[in-house]
Design a protein around this motif. Structure first.
Motif, PDB file in Angstrom:
ATOM      1  N   GLU B 133       0.831  -1.213   0.000  1.00 39.04           N
ATOM      2  CA  GLU B 133       0.000   0.000   0.000  1.00 39.04           C
ATOM      3  C   GLU B 133       0.860   1.255   0.000  1.00 39.04           C
ATOM      4  O   GLU B 133       0.607   2.197  -0.746  1.00 39.04           O
ATOM      5  N   ASP B 134       1.881   1.244   0.864  1.00 43.39           N
ATOM      6  CA  ASP B 134       2.758   2.407   0.953  1.00 43.39           C
ATOM      7  C   ASP B 134       3.604   2.565  -0.305  1.00 43.39           C
ATOM      8  O   ASP B 134       3.792   3.675  -0.817  1.00 43.39           O
ATOM      9  N   LEU B 135       4.106   1.451  -0.832  1.00 39.81           N
ATOM     10  CA  LEU B 135       4.908   1.529  -2.058  1.00 39.81           C
ATOM     11  C   LEU B 135       4.078   2.129  -3.197  1.00 39.81           C
ATOM     12  O   LEU B 135       4.534   3.037  -3.900  1.00 39.81           O
ATOM     13  N   ARG B 136       2.865   1.616  -3.351  1.00 37.78           N
ATOM     14  CA  ARG B 136       2.007   2.098  -4.441  1.00 37.78           C
ATOM     15  C   ARG B 136       1.641   3.570  -4.260  1.00 37.78           C
ATOM     16  O   ARG B 136       1.647   4.350  -5.211  1.00 37.78           O
ATOM     17  N   ALA B 137       1.320   3.941  -3.019  1.00 39.65           N
ATOM     18  CA  ALA B 137       0.809   5.300  -2.781  1.00 39.65           C
ATOM     19  C   ALA B 137       1.913   6.348  -2.708  1.00 39.65           C
ATOM     20  O   ALA B 137       1.733   7.471  -3.175  1.00 39.65           O
ATOM     21  N   ASN B 138       3.042   5.982  -2.113  1.00 40.17           N
ATOM     22  CA  ASN B 138       4.064   6.997  -1.829  1.00 40.17           C
ATOM     23  C   ASN B 138       5.393   6.782  -2.532  1.00 40.17           C
ATOM     24  O   ASN B 138       5.931   7.698  -3.151  1.00 40.17           O
ATOM     25  N   ARG B 139       5.945   5.591  -2.399  1.00 44.16           N
ATOM     26  CA  ARG B 139       7.323   5.400  -2.858  1.00 44.16           C
ATOM     27  C   ARG B 139       7.431   5.355  -4.382  1.00 44.16           C
ATOM     28  O   ARG B 139       8.328   5.980  -4.955  1.00 44.16           O
ATOM     29  N   LEU B 140       6.544   4.615  -5.058  1.00 47.24           N
ATOM     30  CA  LEU B 140       6.637   4.576  -6.530  1.00 47.24           C
ATOM     31  C   LEU B 140       6.459   5.964  -7.145  1.00 47.24           C
ATOM     32  O   LEU B 140       7.277   6.364  -7.989  1.00 47.24           O
ATOM     33  N   PRO B 141       5.432   6.728  -6.755  1.00 47.18           N
ATOM     34  CA  PRO B 141       5.330   8.078  -7.336  1.00 47.18           C
ATOM     35  C   PRO B 141       6.563   8.930  -7.048  1.00 47.18           C
ATOM     36  O   PRO B 141       6.996   9.695  -7.904  1.00 47.18           O
ATOM     37  N   LYS B 142       7.145   8.770  -5.857  1.00 49.62           N
ATOM     38  CA  LYS B 142       8.305   9.587  -5.510  1.00 49.62           C
ATOM     39  C   LYS B 142       9.522   9.213  -6.367  1.00 49.62           C
ATOM     40  O   LYS B 142      10.172  10.077  -6.958  1.00 49.62           O
ATOM     41  N   PHE B 143       9.843   7.919  -6.419  1.00 47.91           N
ATOM     42  CA  PHE B 143      11.001   7.485  -7.216  1.00 47.91           C
ATOM     43  C   PHE B 143      10.784   7.770  -8.713  1.00 47.91           C
ATOM     44  O   PHE B 143      11.642   8.356  -9.375  1.00 47.91           O
ATOM     45  N   LEU B 144       9.652   7.321  -9.249  1.00 45.15           N
ATOM     46  CA  LEU B 144       9.444   7.460 -10.694  1.00 45.15           C
ATOM     47  C   LEU B 144       9.286   8.925 -11.084  1.00 45.15           C
ATOM     48  O   LEU B 144       9.769   9.345 -12.142  1.00 45.15           O
ATOM     49  N   GLY B 145       8.647   9.707 -10.224  1.00 45.25           N
ATOM     50  CA  GLY B 145       8.528  11.146 -10.493  1.00 45.25           C
ATOM     51  C   GLY B 145       9.903  11.815 -10.523  1.00 45.25           C
ATOM     52  O   GLY B 145      10.149  12.722 -11.331  1.00 45.25           O
ATOM     53  N   TYR B 146      10.787  11.357  -9.657  1.00 42.95           N
ATOM     54  CA  TYR B 146      12.164  11.874  -9.658  1.00 42.95           C
ATOM     55  C   TYR B 146      12.851  11.587 -11.000  1.00 42.95           C
ATOM     56  O   TYR B 146      13.422  12.481 -11.626  1.00 42.95           O
ATOM     57  N   SER B 164      22.826   5.501 -22.121  1.00 38.25           N
ATOM     58  CA  SER B 164      23.750   5.013 -21.094  1.00 38.25           C
ATOM     59  C   SER B 164      23.158   3.783 -20.427  1.00 38.25           C
ATOM     60  O   SER B 164      22.002   3.426 -20.661  1.00 38.25           O
ATOM     61  N   TYR B 165      23.964   3.175 -19.546  1.00 35.47           N
ATOM     62  CA  TYR B 165      23.456   2.012 -18.797  1.00 35.47           C
ATOM     63  C   TYR B 165      22.261   2.367 -17.931  1.00 35.47           C
ATOM     64  O   TYR B 165      21.448   1.497 -17.618  1.00 35.47           O
ATOM     65  N   VAL B 166      22.141   3.644 -17.558  1.00 33.72           N
ATOM     66  CA  VAL B 166      20.988   4.052 -16.732  1.00 33.72           C
ATOM     67  C   VAL B 166      19.689   3.905 -17.522  1.00 33.72           C
ATOM     68  O   VAL B 166      18.661   3.482 -16.973  1.00 33.72           O
ATOM     69  N   ASP B 167      19.719   4.207 -18.830  1.00 28.31           N
ATOM     70  CA  ASP B 167      18.534   3.993 -19.676  1.00 28.31           C
ATOM     71  C   ASP B 167      18.108   2.530 -19.624  1.00 28.31           C
ATOM     72  O   ASP B 167      16.919   2.212 -19.499  1.00 28.31           O
ATOM     73  N   LEU B 168      19.078   1.633 -19.752  1.00 29.50           N
ATOM     74  CA  LEU B 168      18.774   0.199 -19.777  1.00 29.50           C
ATOM     75  C   LEU B 168      18.166  -0.247 -18.453  1.00 29.50           C
ATOM     76  O   LEU B 168      17.213  -1.032 -18.420  1.00 29.50           O
ATOM     77  N   SER B 169      18.708   0.283 -17.350  1.00 32.65           N
ATOM     78  CA  SER B 169      18.171  -0.085 -16.037  1.00 32.65           C
ATOM     79  C   SER B 169      16.777   0.508 -15.821  1.00 32.65           C
ATOM     80  O   SER B 169      15.921  -0.128 -15.196  1.00 32.65           O
ATOM     81  N   LEU B 170      16.549   1.707 -16.333  1.00 30.82           N
ATOM     82  CA  LEU B 170      15.208   2.291 -16.219  1.00 30.82           C
ATOM     83  C   LEU B 170      14.195   1.476 -17.028  1.00 30.82           C
ATOM     84  O   LEU B 170      13.055   1.279 -16.603  1.00 30.82           O
ATOM     85  N   PHE B 171      14.611   0.996 -18.197  1.00 34.25           N
ATOM     86  CA  PHE B 171      13.759   0.100 -18.981  1.00 34.25           C
ATOM     87  C   PHE B 171      13.378  -1.126 -18.140  1.00 34.25           C
ATOM     88  O   PHE B 171      12.211  -1.521 -18.067  1.00 34.25           O
ATOM     89  N   GLN B 172      14.368  -1.719 -17.492  1.00 32.08           N
ATOM     90  CA  GLN B 172      14.130  -2.931 -16.711  1.00 32.08           C
ATOM     91  C   GLN B 172      13.190  -2.650 -15.531  1.00 32.08           C
ATOM     92  O   GLN B 172      12.284  -3.429 -15.237  1.00 32.08           O
ATOM     93  N   VAL B 173      13.402  -1.528 -14.870  1.00 30.56           N
ATOM     94  CA  VAL B 173      12.549  -1.169 -13.725  1.00 30.56           C
ATOM     95  C   VAL B 173      11.116  -0.909 -14.188  1.00 30.56           C
ATOM     96  O   VAL B 173      10.152  -1.380 -13.562  1.00 30.56           O
ATOM     97  N   MET B 174      10.955  -0.187 -15.275  1.00 26.96           N
ATOM     98  CA  MET B 174       9.595   0.111 -15.761  1.00 26.96           C
ATOM     99  C   MET B 174       8.878  -1.172 -16.208  1.00 26.96           C
ATOM    100  O   MET B 174       7.712  -1.384 -15.855  1.00 26.96           O
ATOM    101  N   THR B 175       9.552  -2.030 -16.969  1.00 22.80           N
ATOM    102  CA  THR B 175       8.868  -3.261 -17.409  1.00 22.80           C
ATOM    103  C   THR B 175       8.608  -4.179 -16.214  1.00 22.80           C
ATOM    104  O   THR B 175       7.564  -4.824 -16.148  1.00 22.80           O
TER     105      THR B 175
END
Lengths: 235, 235
Positions: B133-146, B164-175
């Motif tokens: 509940e907390d991850l969905r409501a607070n942490r995901l919006p905070k991290f992804l919004g950042y 860069s490698y950060v793009d690849l890791s962001l792809f992995q996190v989003m999927t």
């Protein structure tokens, strides 16, 4: 170089790992929020300042560079502060060990906040008791046993065979855990003689001893990462 | 250079962040445990091999160097694989962003394992529901919004203005998050157009598209970090 450290006032927290490095090296630095208040960090966190935007404190300003994440800051400060070996392979190892400490610190934090950072400890105390049992029984022996063996394989005094920022962070983790879990750490420490020795030698380094005796060293308290809640401890 | 990647078989896990970098760059590498079984990692984890001892997989062997911790491995691979900008300050920023992704990944893992990694999900399901509940409501919006804002401030396509490698890791996190929380991510994604665009462009890179279509890409499953438990999701 004059360094500006930004971290929350009133607790040691993650900022302390950076502060110990700056203090040990006798670096020229300002602890900015302690002088100007926590609000001074807001414009950085909101992305209104030049340089890389930090996700959270601590962050360090060095000239035009803004750099966040403890292990990243220490990797940056290591060479100019002579707190990391010269060899490239040892620098990779230092960063690896520091990231492993970052993982341990996150697990320690989540032990008193297993549900949500935004909730009070009192609102997640039942979950904290379960998580603390696992940390005491499994995770602390695993992490600390790992570092003990790394020191042993490097000759018994330093994980990187010479003084480094990793020593300072291990000092902080050991003293923090002793504050948080006095009973459990009394038991575990019997099998961690090299970590104990390292901790004691770091405390006696002249700049560290002076820092620990100064008002700049905030005492451990129940706002930080290492929190002493007696109900979470057991031998 | 021939690289040897060591990671648990049967799941994407943290190894996937390294695998994506090696695949995108067309690097010459062996996925050692997939060929020889998970046991092949044991002597490294027990400190019986030369080089820095890893606390946990993934770790990479490159010549005589053994290097562990995802962000450290990517920081090491970035320059030879041309997966990080040339500028020093952007390399610090890349490492900072990758460490912030490491923090997010740990929080995602602990959402289905808030009490203990060693216990089954079923034995900590009540705590997992609260944490989710907390991850969905607070942490995901905070991290992804950042990360959305970091991409925006860098011109809208890449957090570091170039691939860069950060793009690849962001792809992995989003999927991964879309697999784990399909309902919640459908809601959040409306405010994350730049992360969505980045994810789609990464998926279309020739080497990544070929990798995703190959048998080497293990499907997301409930042994990994990103686990789909419908009871933990909500719009």
């Amino acid at each position: 170089m004059h360094y500006q450290l930004y971290y929350w006032t009133g607790l040691q927290g993650r900022g302390e790992f950076v502060r110990l490095a700056l203090e040990d090296a006798g670096a020229d630095y300002t602890d900015v929020a302690r002088e100007q208040g926590d609000e001074v960090m807001q414009s950085f966190l909101e992305g209104q300042q030049a340089g890389a935007r930090p996700f959270a404190p601590p962050f360090l300003k060095a000239g035009r560079l803004v750099i966040a994440q403890v292990a990243n800051i220490l990797h940056y400060l290591g060479p100019p502060l002579a707190l990391v070996p010269e060899s490239e392979s040892r620098r990779w190892q230092a960063l690896q060990l520091q990231m492993t400490l970052t993982d341990l610190v996150a697990e320690v934090h989540d032990t008193h906040h297993p549900v949500a950072s935004a909730l009070y400890y009192e609102d997640q105390q039942a979950e904290a008791k379960r998580r603390a049992e696992d940390l005491r029984a499994n995770r602390l022996p695993k992490f600390l046993g790992y570092f003990e063996q790394v020191i042993e394989q490097a000759g018994g005094r330093h994980p990187l065979r010479e003084h480094s920022y990793v020593d300072l962070s291990l000092f902080q983790v050991m003293t923090g855990l002793e504050y948080m879990f006095p009973k459990r750490m009394r038991t575990l420490s019997k099998d961690l003689p090299l970590l104990q020795g390292l901790k004691e030698r770091v405390a006696q380094r002249p700049n560290i001893a002076a820092y620990l005796a100064s008002e700049r060293r905030v005492a451990f308290n129940t706002n930080g990462i290492f929190r002493h809640y007696p109900e979470l401890d057991a031998a």
